[in-house]
Design a protein around this motif. Structure first.
Motif, mmCIF file in Angstrom:
data_model
loop_
_atom_site.group_PDB
_atom_site.id
_atom_site.type_symbol
_atom_site.label_atom_id
_atom_site.label_comp_id
_atom_site.label_asym_id
_atom_site.label_seq_id
_atom_site.Cartn_x
_atom_site.Cartn_y
_atom_site.Cartn_z
ATOM 1 N N THR A 3 -11.995 42.232 -12.981
ATOM 2 C CA THR A 3 -11.963 42.210 -11.933
ATOM 3 C C THR A 3 -11.063 40.591 -11.982
ATOM 4 N N CYS A 4 -11.352 40.079 -12.634
ATOM 5 C CA CYS A 4 -11.848 38.324 -12.361
ATOM 6 C C CYS A 4 -12.252 37.241 -13.420
ATOM 7 N N LEU A 5 -12.256 35.998 -13.221
ATOM 8 C CA LEU A 5 -12.195 35.257 -14.271
ATOM 9 C C LEU A 5 -13.951 35.441 -15.073
ATOM 10 N N ARG A 6 -14.717 35.144 -13.634
ATOM 11 C CA ARG A 6 -15.710 35.656 -13.878
ATOM 12 C C ARG A 6 -16.464 36.845 -14.947
ATOM 13 N N ASP A 7 -16.002 37.600 -14.434
ATOM 14 C CA ASP A 7 -15.861 39.357 -15.612
ATOM 15 C C ASP A 7 -15.297 39.254 -16.735
ATOM 16 N N ALA A 8 -13.932 38.096 -17.117
ATOM 17 C CA ALA A 8 -13.310 38.188 -18.618
ATOM 18 C C ALA A 8 -13.950 37.372 -19.447
ATOM 19 N N LEU A 9 -15.080 36.031 -18.309
ATOM 20 C CA LEU A 9 -15.829 34.820 -19.383
ATOM 21 C C LEU A 9 -16.188 36.559 -20.140
ATOM 22 N N GLU A 10 -17.536 37.386 -19.415
ATOM 23 C CA GLU A 10 -18.820 38.153 -20.266
ATOM 24 C C GLU A 10 -17.948 38.869 -21.002
ATOM 25 N N PHE A 11 -17.059 39.382 -21.053
ATOM 26 C CA PHE A 11 -15.979 40.086 -22.349
ATOM 27 C C PHE A 11 -16.861 38.878 -23.550
#
Ligand code: SIN
Length: 304
Positions: A247-255
């Motif tokens: 849903t946001c950059l932080r989520d993408a960074l996890e991946f």
């Protein structure tokens, strides 16, 4: 556009590593009036089959806590309409088109992908062996290594386009399936598709979806998806495209940290159609401020 986000997935070069997931962004054109769809790293269009499909009976979607269920059944306009009516507009819009392909047999997949090979403007094929909402094909190929490899090998022989295989979280052994499609010639894997779920209206005592069951997506599945990306990253050398509740950059960074070289944004598009572009802008700022590229983050989770 800044080059800092340029991303390479084997033979597929993207302007940035943030795509939109198949089935959550139509054919892309639906959004061209409200945003520049060429800014998106790649648009994985609604799954396309050789012939048009009406899909499953309604209701086909319902909201669940931190997520949603869908049982669309791969409704789509079919190859011919997609290529003659939509591709010219997608090319004119400068979109990076990933063709999500659906077939009911390995030869069906091969025929479809051979046809995609001749279409100008297709950047890659995403082989859908993970849809949980169809009676044949889809997840039936994705549950174990042998059928997954058979489909991948047939597609590999049929096309020169980059081949990305979309994996199911319901595979009996996801790592085995990922290794099998890598050996069969996949250039990358994308994961995860949805989990089969069910929701019941307690007043009517009937399922809230027309066919009873559907695929669960959204933030509810994100920790499962991140773990699966991490697992697969331990066993394949080909790039991974991660998705599941971003849903946001932080989520993408996890991946990225778990091992994904690129991501797809899915369910969040329904509540905010410009979310992928917002994540791209935030990722550019994040990388620029730190003087890094997204590739520098891939697999960099610090365990133990
Ligand atoms: C659907 O059309 O039912 C969903 C597509 C998918 O899960 O791949």
């Amino acid at each position: 556009m800044s080059d800092i986000l340029k991303t390479t997935l084997g033979p597929l070069v993207l302007k940035n590593p943030v795509m939109v997931a198949s089935g959550t962004f139509g054919y892309g054109l639906e959004y061209s009036d409200i945003m520049d769809i060429s800014a998106i790293g790649g648009i994985s269009v609604k799954g396309i089959s050789l012939s048009p499909r009406p899909g499953n009976p309604p209701p086909r979607m319902c909201e669940t806590p931190s997520g949603m269920l869908n049982s669309i059944g791969l409704a789509n306009v079919g190859f011919d309409v997609f290529v003659t009516e939509m591709m010219p507009k997608l090319r004119a819009a400068g979109a990076t088109v990933i063709a999500n392909a659906y077939g009911t047999s390995a030869s069906d997949f091969a025929e479809l992908c051979r046809k995609f090979d001749d279409v100008e403007g297709i950047a890659a094929i995403e082989v859908n062996i993970s849809c949980p909402n169809v009676k044949s094909g889809g997840i039936h190929f994705g549950v174990s290594g042998k059928p997954a490899a058979e489909v991948t090998a047939a597609v590999r022989q049929a096309t020169r386009l980059p081949v990305m295989v979309k994996l199911s979280p319901e595979a009996r052994d996801l790592k085995e399936v990922a290794r099998a499609v890598e050996e069969a010639g996949a250039d990358s894997v994308s994961l995860i598709n949805t989990f089969r779920g069910m929701s019941i209206d307690v007043n009517t005592r009937r399922p809230r979806l027309g066919v009873g069951f559907g695929g669960l997506s959204g933030p509810a599945i994100r920790p499962l998806a991140v773990r699966m990306v991490y697992d697969v990253a331990q066993v394949v050398r080909i790039p991974i495209v991660g998705m599941g509740g971003i849903t946001c950059l932080r989520d993408a960074l996890e991946f990225f940290l778990a091992g994904a070289s690129a991501v797809q944004v899915g369910t969040a598009n329904f509540s905010n159609p410009t979310v992928a572009v917002e994540i791209i802008n935030d990722l550019r700022e994040y990388c620029t401020n730190r003087n890094i590229r997204p590739a520098d983050l891939v697999g960099k989770v610090e365990m133990g």
